[in-house]
Structure formats: C-alpha cells, structure tokens
Design an enzyme around this catalytic site. Structure first.
Site, short mmCIF file in Angstrom:
data_model
loop_
_atom_site.label_atom_id
_atom_site.label_comp_id
_atom_site.label_asym_id
_atom_site.label_seq_id
_atom_site.Cartn_x
_atom_site.Cartn_y
_atom_site.Cartn_z
N SER A 194 0.86 -1.19 0.00
CA SER A 194 0.00 0.00 0.00
C SER A 194 0.89 1.23 0.00
CB SER A 194 -0.89 0.00 1.25
OG SER A 194 -0.09 0.33 2.37
N LYS A 195 0.23 2.38 0.03
CA LYS A 195 0.98 3.64 -0.03
C LYS A 195 2.01 3.76 1.09
CE LYS A 195 -2.17 6.50 -2.61
NZ LYS A 195 -3.57 6.70 -2.34
N ARG A 196 1.75 3.07 2.20
CA ARG A 196 2.70 3.14 3.31
C ARG A 196 4.09 2.66 2.88
NH1 ARG A 196 1.84 -0.63 6.87
NH2 ARG A 196 0.25 -1.62 5.61
#
Ligand code: GLU
Length: 481
Positions: A248-250
């Site tokens: 994910s964007k993390r």
C-alpha cells in the site's frame, strides 16, 4: 482461441498490483496468439471517475500493454445486464428481495449474536407460491419500494475452483450468500456484471488477483445459470510490502505513473513486475520477446511476492545501461525541462546529447539522476560543492590550472585523445599523479568530485566552456570565493 481480459475498476490509479495483473494477461494472450481485452468496470458510480479511467489507460500505454479489443465500459452495457437479470428471474434462478438495508443489518447482527452465519437468511427466497404469484407491480405498491434482485445460490454441496496457480480450492455451498445481482435502484453488481461480460466476451481464462478468489465460486454458479462454459481461473498471489503486509501507499509509491515521474523506464518496470510471481530459471533481465516466449502459469509461484524497491532500482539501472543513447535522449528531455535545466520546448542538439548521455549511462539509475548529471554539461555555469572546492581548488592547484588553461587554449583538436596527451604532458613534467590535476579540473568542470572520465567530460563541454570554467576556478582560488 484464447481470450483474456484486464478488468480494472476505475476507483484509483493503475497501481503496481493492477499493472502486474494486466501484464500477466497480456503475456498469456501474446504467448498463445490469443486476444487481450480491456474492460473498465465502472458500475460503482460513486467511486469511479473518468479521470481514473484516463490514468489507467495512460499507464497501460506507457507500459506498452497493448490490448486488442476495448476499452469497454460496463456503464455502457446496463441494458445487457438487465436482460440477463430478467432471464434469470423468469427461469426461477433469481428472485426479488424487498428486505430493506436496515432490516438486513438488524438480522445480520441478530445472527452474529446467536453465533450463526451472517449471510442473507433467505426470507424473500422462501416466499410461498401464493405470495410469489402476486404480480411485481402490485407487490412493489404494497411494499412501497422497488426490490433488489438476488441470485439463488445452491445451499448444499461443494464448489471446486480448479485454479491454474493454486490447484483445487474447495468451497462449501452453504457458505455462499444469495447475492444481490441488481440493486433496488436498477444498477447491477460486480459479481454479476463480471460474469455476464466474461460470457459475452467469450473469455477463456480469468487471470486476476487472489483477492477475488472468494468471489469465484459465486461466479461459477452464475456461469452455470447462464448455461455457459466456465472459464479457467488463475488467481495471482498478493504483492506485499517489505513488512509482509499487503502493498500500500505506506510502502512508498504504488501508482505506475509515479514510477514514470521518478524516472523509471517502462520496460524495466515490466521486467520487475513479471518477476513478482513468475520466474524462468535464474534469469533476471528479459526482453519483451523473451517474456512472451517463455510465459506460462507453470512458473508462477503460489506464495505472495514481496515488492522490493531496491531491486526495481537496480533493474532500472540495467535498462538505462543497455538503452540506446538516442532513445534515452528523447526520454530525458521532459526531466531536463522539469528540473529547469533546459527551458520547455528548448531546442537541444540531439547528437551532442547522445554523446553526453553515453558518458553517464553507467552511473544514472533513473532518468531523474540522468537529468541531474547532465546539468553540468548543459548549464552555462557550475556551482561548487563547498567541500570539493576547499579540498581541490586551492593554492596547490592554482598554477596547474593556469598551465592547463594555456595549453588547452592552443589546442585545436579538442578530442578526448588529444586532451589526454596534454594532461599527461603536464603531470609528467611536474612528476605528479594524474589525480592531482584531474581532481581540481573535475571540480572546476562539474562542481563536484565525481564524474565520467575527465577527458570525455572536457570533450563534451567543448573548448569554450572548458576554458571559461578553468578561468572561473582560477579566479575563485585567487579571489577566495
Ligand atoms: N474489477 C475488478 C477489480 O478491479 C476485477 C474483476 C476481475 O478481474 O474479475 O478488482
């Protein structure tokens, strides 16, 4: 004929996972001389946008994943879905459901509290014959609402998904919900439209992320209800971040176009994506032709793949090294413009640019780095790195730089070969190492202490810029600034 499709929902940009799904579909189609279809699944009108459709298409084009048919949009096909729904109702394979969302929620909670499965309790499925015989118009009136339409799932037995990657996966039918195939507002739902379209488009292989595996048994029953041959399925294992949670964007950039902006080459990203799950011996770098030739599901692993940005960066550097400098030149121009190194639309000598790029290909891992390294070739002037300046532009080097300047001034052939002779002559005369002259010159030319071979740098800069920069360095030493 093999027919596959990539079916993104335009509720976000084309991301790494989606692009890998598209790529596997594309490679499978090309390997088998089949057709690759692009279908935009935009029935969720609240979350789908035209802008996302555009960026998905842009991403596919950038990666050169050419499709043969489409892009189709599900919102253009509502009449088709409606026809199929009506057909299923007529055949007793689907039914009207008047339960309101509030009622459903309450019953779901009650079931959970009693430790029962929270699936739909079948209230409207089990209406008596008499209730069912009331015409819909009258029923709608009595209920004061439009019904949703549910699909009748089998309630016993098992459904086996024979997956090309995972093998046999067994689902218990009593766990399958009578899913809504058309909402009360008349919009069809995902599991239904996907099957109708796969039937309509004659899809032979459904290749998608394994987050859809739980939908597959439901979809199999819809295929059966539509009396259509069930396609083969290949569910691709998830892509995880370095901490083994779903990517994910993390974990950094996940959108494909962000990689374009960061200076990645599309072929490098494709090469990286294919290795997220597929392998071919120990080979790491593949041409597109090799990928098409070798791709098969036999070599797709069952376990999740971990996204490794360092490896992607390494692959990108490999692609930059083997790229043709003329092509890199065209690709790097927008990056030069963005970095303000050249003006937008500024004309730049392509032959000279390729020559300059040739000296930098081994060092730049991205087009952004390449553009930045080109800065000292292109800019009128250089700024010195403070440390480099203190260390190399000082009294010790001053006279050497002046001597070099005079010698170069007299040089008519400003080629790396001739330049090397001049440098050698000076260092031999003074009994010093080449570095004692080359490093100060390097700082004078590039502002820093790292660059390609100094003779090449000078050749690319040309006589005028070289002399100007030597002059500036001497002045900086003398003037102390
Ligand atoms: N539209 C679905 C998604 O974007 C894919 C459906 C499918 O491939 O069957 O996740």
């Amino acid at each position: 004929m093999i027919r596959v499709r990539f079916a993104p929902s335009p509720t976000g940009h084309l991301h790494i996972g989606g692009a890998r799904t598209a790529l596997f579909n594309y490679l499978f189609a090309r390997h088998n001389n089949g057709k690759f279809i692009l279908r935009i699944e935009d029935t969720d009108r609240t979350r789908s946008t035209d802008e996302y459709i555009e960026t998905i298409i842009e991403g596919m084009k950038w990666l050169k994943l050419e499709w043969d048919e489409g892009p189709f949009r599900q919102t253009d096909r509502f009449a088709v879905y409606k026809n199929y729904v009506e057909k299923l109702i007529k055949e007793g394979k689907a039914y009207y459901c008047y339960c309101s969302p509030e009622e459903l929620e309450q019953r779901r909670k009650d079931a959970l509290a009693q430790g029962k499965s929270p699936k739909y309790d079948g209230r409207c499925r089990n209406l008596t014959k008499i209730q069912n015989s009331i015409p819909k118009l009258i029923r709608d009136k009595i209920q004061k609402k439009n019904p949703a339409i549910r699909f009748k799932m089998p309630q016993e037995g098992q459904t086996v998904v024979d997956d090309l990657i995972r093998g046999k996966v067994v689902f218990e039918n009593d766990q399958l919900d009578d899913l809504i195939i058309m909402r009360s507002d008349g919009t069809p739902t995902y599991n239904f439209t996907v099957v109708v379209d796969d039937v309509y488009m004659d899809i032979t292989h459904v290749i998608r992320g394994d987050d859809h595996l739980n939908n597959t048994p439901k979809q199999i029953h819809i295929y059966k209800a539509l009396r259509h041959e069930i396609p083969l399925f290949a569910h691709l294992p998830m892509i995880l971040g370095s901490d083994k949670t779903r990517l994910s964007k993390r974990h950094g950039a996940t959108s494909v176009m962000a990689y374009k902006d960061m200076g990645y080459l599309p072929d490098a990203l494709v090469n990286y994506l294919v290795r997220l799950g597929w392998s071919c011996g120990d080979q790491e770098v593949f041409t597109r032709e090799e990928l098409i030739k070798h791709f098969s599901f036999e070599n797709v692993g069952k376990s999740s793949a971990v996204f490794n940005p360092e490896k992607l960066l390494w692959l990108n550097s490999q692609y930059i090294i083997k790229s043709n400098p003329e092509e890199l030149g065209e690709l790097v121009i927008p990056f030069l413009e963005n970095a303000g190194i050249i003006q937008k639309g500024q004309n730049i000598d392509r032959k000279w640019l390729s020559k300059a790029i040739k000296t930098l290909q081994e060092r730049a891992k991205t087009l952004v780095e390449l553009a930045n390294s080109l800065r000292y070739y292109i800019a009128e002037d250089v700024e010195y790195d403070e440390k480099a300046k203190t260390k190399f532009l000082n009294e010790k080097s001053r006279d050497l730089l002046i001597e070099l300047k005079d010698a170069l001034n007299a040089l008519s052939d400003f080629s790396a070969l001739e330049l090397e002779k001049v440098f050698k002559f000076i260092v031999e005369k003074h009994g010093i190492k080449l570095g004692a002259l080359a490093q100060p010159v390097r700082v004078a030319m590039t502002g820093g202490t790292e660059s390609p071979g100094i003779f090449e740098v000078l050749e690319i800069l040309g006589k005028e810029k070289t002399l100007k920069r030597l002059d500036k360095a001497v002045k900086a030493i003398t003037g102390g600034n």
